[in-house]
Write a protein that holds these residues in place. Structure first.
Motif, PDB file in Angstrom:
ATOM      1  N   ALA A  24      -9.444 -17.524 -38.017  1.00  0.00           N
ATOM      2  CA  ALA A  24     -10.491 -16.682 -38.613  1.00  0.00           C
ATOM      3  C   ALA A  24     -11.857 -17.326 -38.409  1.00  0.00           C
ATOM      4  O   ALA A  24     -12.851 -16.628 -38.135  1.00  0.00           O
ATOM      5  CB  ALA A  24     -10.216 -16.471 -40.098  1.00  0.00           C
ATOM      6  N   HIS A  25     -11.915 -18.641 -38.538  1.00  0.00           N
ATOM      7  CA  HIS A  25     -13.165 -19.381 -38.324  1.00  0.00           C
ATOM      8  C   HIS A  25     -13.704 -19.117 -36.919  1.00  0.00           C
ATOM      9  O   HIS A  25     -14.913 -18.903 -36.727  1.00  0.00           O
ATOM     10  CB  HIS A  25     -12.913 -20.873 -38.533  1.00  0.00           C
ATOM     11  N   TYR A  26     -12.796 -19.121 -35.932  1.00  0.00           N
ATOM     12  CA  TYR A  26     -13.205 -18.875 -34.545  1.00  0.00           C
ATOM     13  C   TYR A  26     -13.420 -17.382 -34.246  1.00  0.00           C
ATOM     14  O   TYR A  26     -13.914 -17.037 -33.183  1.00  0.00           O
ATOM     15  CB  TYR A  26     -12.131 -19.405 -33.589  1.00  0.00           C
ATOM     16  N   LYS A  27     -12.999 -16.517 -35.187  1.00  0.00           N
ATOM     17  CA  LYS A  27     -12.990 -15.066 -34.944  1.00  0.00           C
ATOM     18  C   LYS A  27     -12.300 -14.757 -33.611  1.00  0.00           C
ATOM     19  O   LYS A  27     -12.818 -14.027 -32.760  1.00  0.00           O
ATOM     20  CB  LYS A  27     -14.411 -14.496 -34.977  1.00  0.00           C
ATOM     21  N   ASP A  28     -11.127 -15.353 -33.479  1.00  0.00           N
ATOM     22  CA  ASP A  28     -10.363 -15.269 -32.231  1.00  0.00           C
ATOM     23  C   ASP A  28      -9.641 -13.924 -32.134  1.00  0.00           C
ATOM     24  O   ASP A  28      -8.566 -13.733 -32.707  1.00  0.00           O
ATOM     25  CB  ASP A  28      -9.356 -16.428 -32.173  1.00  0.00           C
ATOM     26  N   GLU A  29     -10.228 -13.012 -31.395  1.00  0.00           N
ATOM     27  CA  GLU A  29      -9.651 -11.676 -31.265  1.00  0.00           C
ATOM     28  C   GLU A  29      -8.293 -11.703 -30.556  1.00  0.00           C
ATOM     29  O   GLU A  29      -7.454 -10.835 -30.790  1.00  0.00           O
ATOM     30  CB  GLU A  29     -10.614 -10.764 -30.505  1.00  0.00           C
ATOM     31  N   THR A  30      -8.074 -12.703 -29.705  1.00  0.00           N
ATOM     32  CA  THR A  30      -6.783 -12.790 -29.007  1.00  0.00           C
ATOM     33  C   THR A  30      -5.645 -13.136 -29.954  1.00  0.00           C
ATOM     34  O   THR A  30      -4.479 -12.999 -29.601  1.00  0.00           O
ATOM     35  CB  THR A  30      -6.821 -13.838 -27.879  1.00  0.00           C
ATOM     36  N   ALA A  31      -5.992 -13.597 -31.167  1.00  0.00           N
ATOM     37  CA  ALA A  31      -4.961 -13.972 -32.149  1.00  0.00           C
ATOM     38  C   ALA A  31      -4.554 -12.804 -33.036  1.00  0.00           C
ATOM     39  O   ALA A  31      -3.629 -12.943 -33.853  1.00  0.00           O
ATOM     40  CB  ALA A  31      -5.470 -15.114 -33.019  1.00  0.00           C
ATOM     41  N   ILE A  32      -5.216 -11.653 -32.890  1.00  0.00           N
ATOM     42  CA  ILE A  32      -4.907 -10.511 -33.763  1.00  0.00           C
ATOM     43  C   ILE A  32      -3.429 -10.111 -33.695  1.00  0.00           C
ATOM     44  O   ILE A  32      -2.798  -9.913 -34.745  1.00  0.00           O
ATOM     45  CB  ILE A  32      -5.850  -9.322 -33.446  1.00  0.00           C
ATOM     46  N   PRO A  33      -2.806 -10.000 -32.500  1.00  0.00           N
ATOM     47  CA  PRO A  33      -1.378  -9.672 -32.470  1.00  0.00           C
ATOM     48  C   PRO A  33      -0.509 -10.697 -33.197  1.00  0.00           C
ATOM     49  O   PRO A  33       0.455 -10.331 -33.882  1.00  0.00           O
ATOM     50  CB  PRO A  33      -1.055  -9.638 -30.969  1.00  0.00           C
ATOM     51  N   ASP A  34      -0.863 -11.974 -33.071  1.00  0.00           N
ATOM     52  CA  ASP A  34      -0.107 -13.036 -33.743  1.00  0.00           C
ATOM     53  C   ASP A  34      -0.245 -12.912 -35.258  1.00  0.00           C
ATOM     54  O   ASP A  34       0.732 -13.077 -36.002  1.00  0.00           O
ATOM     55  CB  ASP A  34      -0.611 -14.411 -33.290  1.00  0.00           C
ATOM     56  N   LEU A  35      -1.450 -12.638 -35.721  1.00  0.00           N
ATOM     57  CA  LEU A  35      -1.693 -12.501 -37.157  1.00  0.00           C
ATOM     58  C   LEU A  35      -1.031 -11.247 -37.716  1.00  0.00           C
ATOM     59  O   LEU A  35      -0.544 -11.253 -38.858  1.00  0.00           O
ATOM     60  CB  LEU A  35      -3.200 -12.470 -37.426  1.00  0.00           C
ATOM     61  N   ILE A  36      -0.976 -10.194 -36.924  1.00  0.00           N
ATOM     62  CA  ILE A  36      -0.279  -8.976 -37.366  1.00  0.00           C
ATOM     63  C   ILE A  36       1.205  -9.259 -37.560  1.00  0.00           C
ATOM     64  O   ILE A  36       1.815  -8.808 -38.543  1.00  0.00           O
ATOM     65  CB  ILE A  36      -0.496  -7.834 -36.354  1.00  0.00           C
TER      66      ILE A  36
END
Length: 379
Positions: free
Chosen positions: A310-322
């Motif tokens: 979240a700190h990095y606002k890493d959009e590529t991590a959205i699937p992982d977080l979902i």
């Protein structure tokens, strides 16, 4: 046997086995420390990891089978710089373990050194009785080290040595041998307040006084939801915090690689965040079980990894977080993932949060989802 001669032999042997500093002090009560500990307790500044009985923390005779006559303090220097450190880049963001968690768990290293020291002393002085401890013992390591002349107690609440700065691990040994005490070192912090000024959460209340409840090093080890006010300040820290050490002028240029077992594996000390979210218990123990930062288990570290993404606002991590939000059985991770999705933003994050409202039953997770939705509206 002549005690002064024995002291010199102990010092010489300590160097032979890789102890970088050794000091001797009396086993008298730590009266001033008692007052400070009582004040910390009254203010609610303790971490909760300490020995609960303050009397045992300041009276060596309460934790020793015979009359204690001396305490030996030891210090081992650890590295401050990582060789071949991998870069954190877009799509491959990394977290960081503090320097005190690089290499093999220092508790094991120092205990082994103290065990060798005990065996040597027994061979020279069979009547010796000893009790050694590292970090988790009753006594306050820093108070012992300061009185034994290892270094001075800095405003950042660390022992600072002239040779190695504050990058040292501490351990001590209570004994019935009446060694001649060494002279405490003069405080050299002077008017410098850099550590206090840059503490991310204001945990350093004043020089030498720490509110552990606000300290990021402590917060990274907690198991529940991280309080909202600290989530934006944890950065990419997975375990511990070095800020009050890295800004210290006494640490400038201090980087010692004297113990191979303390050298960090870059992929462990600075791991990729996304794979960390789904690491199995077996893989976690195999890969991270030997470091001190693993002692609380993987859950707090995974929570911190989510906050780092979240700190990095890493959009590529959205699937992982979902996937965490939808499938992880642990409410703290589901809820933190919901908050992180809101922080990162985007249509996929919003759709996932809306879907989760239909199936989530845990009230705390739902509260985090609501926070996530509010954050989405601010993007």
């Amino acid at each position: 046997m002549d005690i002064n001669q024995l002291k010199e032999e102990v010092i010489l042997f300590s160097k032979e086995i890789g102890i970088n500093k050794i000091g001797f002090t009396t086993a008298n009560a730590f009266g001033e420390m008692k007052n400070r500990l009582l004040q910390q307790e009254a203010l609610g500044y303790q971490s909760g990891f300490e020995e609960k009985d303050i009397e045992k923390r300041v009276h060596p005779e309460l934790i020793f089978s015979e009359k204690p006559r001396s305490i030996i303090s030891i210090a081992l220097a650890y590295p401050s710089k990582m060789k071949n450190a991998p870069q954190s880049k877009k799509g491959e963001r990394r977290g960081i373990f503090c320097r005190a968690s690089w290499g093999t768990d220092y508790h094991f290293i120092l205990r082994e050194k103290l065990k060798l020291l005990e065996e040597f002393i027994i061979s020279r002085f069979p009547e010796a009785v000893m009790k050694s401890m590292v970090d988790t013992g009753e006594l306050v390591d820093r108070a012992v080290a300061q009185r034994a002349g290892i270094g001075w107690s800095g405003k950042n609440c660390a022992i600072i040595t002239p040779e190695f700065g504050s990058y040292v691990y501490l351990g001590e040994m209570v004994t019935n041998i009446p060694f001649t005490p060494d002279t405490p070192m003069e405080d050299k912090c002077g008017s410098c307040n850099k550590c206090i000024d840059v503490c991310p959460t204001g945990a350093l209340v004043q020089g030498g006084q720490l509110n552990a409840q606000r300290c990021i090093a402590f917060l990274t080890q907690t198991k529940g939801f991280l309080p909202d006010e600290f989530r934006g300040k944890i950065g990419n820290r997975l375990y511990g915090c070095d800020t009050c050490q890295t800004v210290c002028p006494e640490n400038k240029g201090k980087d010692y690689h004297l113990h191979p077992e303390m050298e960090p594996d870059p992929e462990i000390a600075k791991p990729l965040l996304k794979p960390f979210l789904t690491i199995s218990n077996r893989d976690f123990k195999e890969k991270y079980g030997h470091i001190s930062g693993s002692w609380r288990g993987k859950k707090p570290l995974q929570r911190n990894a989510i906050l780092a993404l979240a700190h990095y606002k890493d959009e590529t991590a959205i699937p992982d977080l979902i996937r965490v939000l939808e499938n992880d059985p642990r409410p703290v991770l589901r809820g933190t993932a919901a908050w992180a999705l809101g922080k990162i933003g985007g249509s996929d994050a919003k759709a996932a949060l809306l879907r989760a409202f239909d199936k989530e039953k845990d009230s705390e997770v739902i509260e985090e989802m609501e926070k996530g939705m509010k954050l989405l509206q601010q993007v």
